[in-house]
Enzyme design. Sequence first.
Site, PDB file in Angstrom:
ATOM      1  N   ASP A 174     -50.983  53.332 -77.823  1.00  0.00           N
ATOM      2  CA  ASP A 174     -52.021  54.083 -78.532  1.00  0.00           C
ATOM      3  C   ASP A 174     -52.264  55.393 -77.795  1.00  0.00           C
ATOM      4  OD1 ASP A 174     -54.206  54.750 -80.276  1.00  0.00           O
ATOM      5  OD2 ASP A 174     -54.590  52.609 -80.556  1.00  0.00           O
ATOM      6  N   VAL A 202     -47.622  59.071 -81.862  1.00  0.00           N
ATOM      7  CA  VAL A 202     -46.455  58.644 -82.643  1.00  0.00           C
ATOM      8  C   VAL A 202     -45.708  59.801 -83.294  1.00  0.00           C
ATOM      9  CG1 VAL A 202     -47.309  56.313 -83.065  1.00  0.00           C
ATOM     10  CG2 VAL A 202     -47.905  58.164 -84.671  1.00  0.00           C
ATOM     11  N   CYS A 210     -49.002  50.232 -86.669  1.00  0.00           N
ATOM     12  CA  CYS A 210     -50.387  50.243 -87.165  1.00  0.00           C
ATOM     13  C   CYS A 210     -51.073  51.583 -86.960  1.00  0.00           C
ATOM     14  CB  CYS A 210     -51.206  49.156 -86.466  1.00  0.00           C
ATOM     15  SG  CYS A 210     -50.793  47.479 -86.957  1.00  0.00           S
ATOM     16  N   TYR A 250     -54.049  60.536 -98.283  1.00  0.00           N
ATOM     17  CA  TYR A 250     -53.898  59.190 -97.717  1.00  0.00           C
ATOM     18  C   TYR A 250     -52.969  58.332 -98.572  1.00  0.00           C
ATOM     19  CZ  TYR A 250     -55.236  54.697 -95.671  1.00  0.00           C
ATOM     20  OH  TYR A 250     -55.219  53.476 -95.058  1.00  0.00           O
ATOM     21  N   LYS A 297     -49.315  56.660 -97.468  1.00  0.00           N
ATOM     22  CA  LYS A 297     -49.065  55.221 -97.504  1.00  0.00           C
ATOM     23  C   LYS A 297     -48.041  54.858 -98.582  1.00  0.00           C
ATOM     24  CE  LYS A 297     -51.864  54.073 -94.188  1.00  0.00           C
ATOM     25  NZ  LYS A 297     -51.363  53.503 -92.910  1.00  0.00           N
ATOM     26  N   PHE A 328     -60.536  45.594 -94.886  1.00  0.00           N
ATOM     27  CA  PHE A 328     -60.650  44.687 -93.743  1.00  0.00           C
ATOM     28  C   PHE A 328     -61.819  45.065 -92.846  1.00  0.00           C
ATOM     29  CE2 PHE A 328     -56.735  43.117 -95.170  1.00  0.00           C
ATOM     30  CZ  PHE A 328     -56.415  41.960 -94.468  1.00  0.00           C
TER      31      PHE A 328
END
Length: 254
Positions: free
Chosen positions: A35, A58, A84, A161, A165, A194
Amino acid sequence: MLKGVSAFVTGGASGLGRATVERLSKQGANVVLADLPNSDGPNAAKGLKNVIFAPIDVTQEKDVQQALGTAVNKFKRLDLVVNCAGIGYAQRTVNLKKKSPHTLKDFQRVLEVNTLGTFNVIRLAAVHFQANEPKEDGSRGVFVNTASIAAFDGQVGQSAYSASKGAITAMTLPIARDLGPIGVRVVTIAPGLFETPLLQGLPAPAINNLVQYAAFPERLGKPDEFAHLVEHIFQNSMLNGCVIRLDAAMRMPA
């Protein structure tokens, strides 16, 4: 149990990534929690068995190469990579009140982190997978990526977004086909809503308004349920080239 398995989890300091790190560790895997340098990664890794922290952006090739190198040097091989890392963002294509367009810089940044970042990790980690001695079934490694139901049911303000995705879902099959000859599988999870820090900060009425669109159960998903699916994907060799919606049959309205 995942004893002896070496895993690499990006975005592992919080939310779904952290839950994945925790579950893999409890199941006996060796895990690199990757991270951002300023994340809670170092603290998260300290309390877990066989988990080390690796700072990473990343989107940066050098960062990813160094973090993957840390994993291989420490644990001798790489078996599972879970992507993730990602950012959320909301802005209308045109602000109807201010009559101003969506900023191109922000749209580009979301694609850069979510889509390019995921692919950057995949392409560099695949080289390490290829170096593995194949298992009895010919397997050399597994990628699990994180998309979102926004890839299918994008809401107002989610153009950037949803695009980021949606791209992850679209590249799942071709990458699986690219890497199939060397025994590498690629699966993407498209989670619904979530219990992550972002949603947990909403008032109860707002959460209830969102979860009503789930068929069953009408609640937020638990991060460990995402992590459990990651574990199952790794263990089930017939899962490949597919996108799995983990959303309690939620279909968001326009």
